[in-house]
Structure formats: structure tokens, C-alpha cells
Design an enzyme around this catalytic site. Sequence first.
Site, mmCIF file in Angstrom:
data_model
loop_
_atom_site.group_PDB
_atom_site.id
_atom_site.type_symbol
_atom_site.label_atom_id
_atom_site.label_comp_id
_atom_site.label_asym_id
_atom_site.label_seq_id
_atom_site.Cartn_x
_atom_site.Cartn_y
_atom_site.Cartn_z
ATOM 1 N N HIS A 1 -6.816 -6.849 -1.163
ATOM 2 C CA HIS A 1 -5.817 -5.809 -0.918
ATOM 3 C C HIS A 1 -4.796 -6.200 0.142
ATOM 4 O O HIS A 1 -3.629 -5.808 0.065
ATOM 5 C CB HIS A 1 -6.541 -4.528 -0.486
ATOM 6 C CG HIS A 1 -5.641 -3.397 -0.114
ATOM 7 N ND1 HIS A 1 -4.920 -2.688 -1.049
ATOM 8 C CD2 HIS A 1 -5.333 -2.852 1.096
ATOM 9 C CE1 HIS A 1 -4.218 -1.739 -0.442
ATOM 10 N NE2 HIS A 1 -4.447 -1.830 0.852
ATOM 11 N N ASP B 1 0.857 -1.183 0.000
ATOM 12 C CA ASP B 1 0.000 0.000 0.000
ATOM 13 C C ASP B 1 0.903 1.247 0.000
ATOM 14 O O ASP B 1 1.783 1.353 -0.851
ATOM 15 C CB ASP B 1 -0.958 -0.076 1.202
ATOM 16 C CG ASP B 1 -1.997 1.020 1.225
ATOM 17 O OD1 ASP B 1 -2.975 0.924 0.451
ATOM 18 O OD2 ASP B 1 -1.844 1.965 2.020
ATOM 19 N N TYR C 1 -1.383 11.532 2.433
ATOM 20 C CA TYR C 1 -2.198 11.877 1.268
ATOM 21 C C TYR C 1 -2.206 13.385 1.039
ATOM 22 O O TYR C 1 -2.136 13.849 -0.109
ATOM 23 C CB TYR C 1 -3.636 11.396 1.475
ATOM 24 C CG TYR C 1 -3.777 9.900 1.595
ATOM 25 C CD1 TYR C 1 -3.943 9.096 0.468
ATOM 26 C CD2 TYR C 1 -3.753 9.277 2.845
ATOM 27 C CE1 TYR C 1 -4.086 7.723 0.572
ATOM 28 C CE2 TYR C 1 -3.892 7.893 2.956
ATOM 29 C CZ TYR C 1 -4.051 7.130 1.818
ATOM 30 O OH TYR C 1 -4.189 5.771 1.932
#
Length: 276
Positions: free
Chosen positions: A257, A102, A203
Site C-alpha cells: 500500500h 490513499d 470517512y
Amino acid sequence: MDHFTRDGLRFDVRDHPPASAAPDAPVAVLLHGFPQDASAFDAVVPLLTRAGVRVLVPDQRGYSPGARPRGRRPYVVPELVADVVALLDAAGVEAAHVVGHDWGGAVAWAVAAREPDRTASLTALGTPHPAAMRAGLLRGQAVRSSYVGWFQLPAVPERTLLADDGARLRGALTRSGLEPDRADRYVARMREPGALTAALSWYRALPVPSGGGTARVEVPTTYVAARRDPFFAPASVAATGRYVDGDYLHVALDADHWLPEHRPADVAAAVLGNAR
């Protein structure tokens, strides 16, 4: 070692020695993503140590309680890369097999590109090369990354995700395939003071100029892609190999994931394929 420091920040790290100690034992650094911590690799670590690998697993910037600086700029990719280099220096390691899942995968790509002399190999779990993700924006990646725009809002994501003891965040994790007990652990970590804001700062730092993107990679690279990962478009996955000039192996798994948690044997096999 149980921690290292950089620029006044204290990072927690798990240092697992190999089962058979050897002065020249290979070293792997395992980098978690959002909203994980070092425990994401708990099932991977013994498979590597039994094979003679020393394993370093840090709680990364924003996740270690002693490494949660305020603002966006401290979370730009060059800072995240420098944290990994500081870990290697503190551990007395010249070069390591760098593994990332990730967001940790994005850091691993950047470490391999920016610090090839410190990277014995790269194993990227799920995360395409950043340039491949950009190339895939008009072919499905923009839709799969749409949540990143919402994360840019100040305070709103924190209030929403942590309301009712983190019910929204917990629900998002379980809907993506994570077991409730594992989701509970990650939510509990994100409910620590400042933790979710720090994690979201990764982010929020994306629009901050930081000296260029991730370049092409020349070190031996294994890319483990999960076919049922909702966050990465097939176009981005398929384009990744175009940005690797070194030996490249693409491993496609029928998986979700959460590769470190759900496919530890496959993850360990990919790392050992580079480490032997």
C-alpha cells in the site's frame, strides 16, 4: 511559503524549489493519505526537484494543527478540493501536476475532475477512481472497505486505536507493511489533540451530501496500482480506466500500500512522465 490559509484555517505546507530555478518550472502538488502527513513523500521530493520540478506538499485538512474544524461536513470532498485550489492560489500557480496517495488519491481524482483548468496532469497512487470503487463493491471492494463502517462510530475508533499509546493503530500500520519507525511517526501525529478525530472525519463525511460524486477525468492521467494493496479490490483497479477520457497510463507494481514511502523512484517516474 510554509503555510497557506483558507476560511480561517491555517495549513502547513512544504515548498521545495527546483534544483535549477526556472520561471516556467512545472509544479507538483503531493497529497498524502490516512494517517500520513507530508513526510510520506520525503523520498519522492528530491527526485522531482532534481528534475526541475517545484514541489508543494501540504499537511491536509485535519492533519495540519491549525486546520482541524469540528464535525463531518467540513470534510466533504468539495472542501478538500477547495483546499488544493487555495494552495495553488497562495503559491501563485495556475496549474499543477496533482499527485495523491490513499485518501489523497481520492482528492486528486476529484481535483482533476472538478478543476481541470488547474490540473496539468493527475498521478493517482493506489486509489482507484471513486466511481470504479463503487462499481467494484460487489466484486470484493465492500469487504476491503469494511473498516469504513467501523470508522463511522462516534468515539469508539479513537479510544480503540489510541489506547496504550496508540498500540492498535501502530500494529495495524506495521501489519500492512509500514516500518516501525515510520508507524511511530504517524501514530505520534494522530495522538495530537483532535488529530485522529479530524482524520476520521474524512470517512465520516462520506454519507454527507456534497453536490455529487467525482466525474470523469479528461486530463492526462497515470494510475499507479499496487498489486499487494489490501485496501483496493482488483475489480476496482481494473475499472478505473473506464472513467478517464484523457490520455491514460496504468502502471502495475508488485508493491504494498505504501507507495510514496516504499517505491519513491516509481512514483517520481510516473509524475515526471506527465510533467516533461
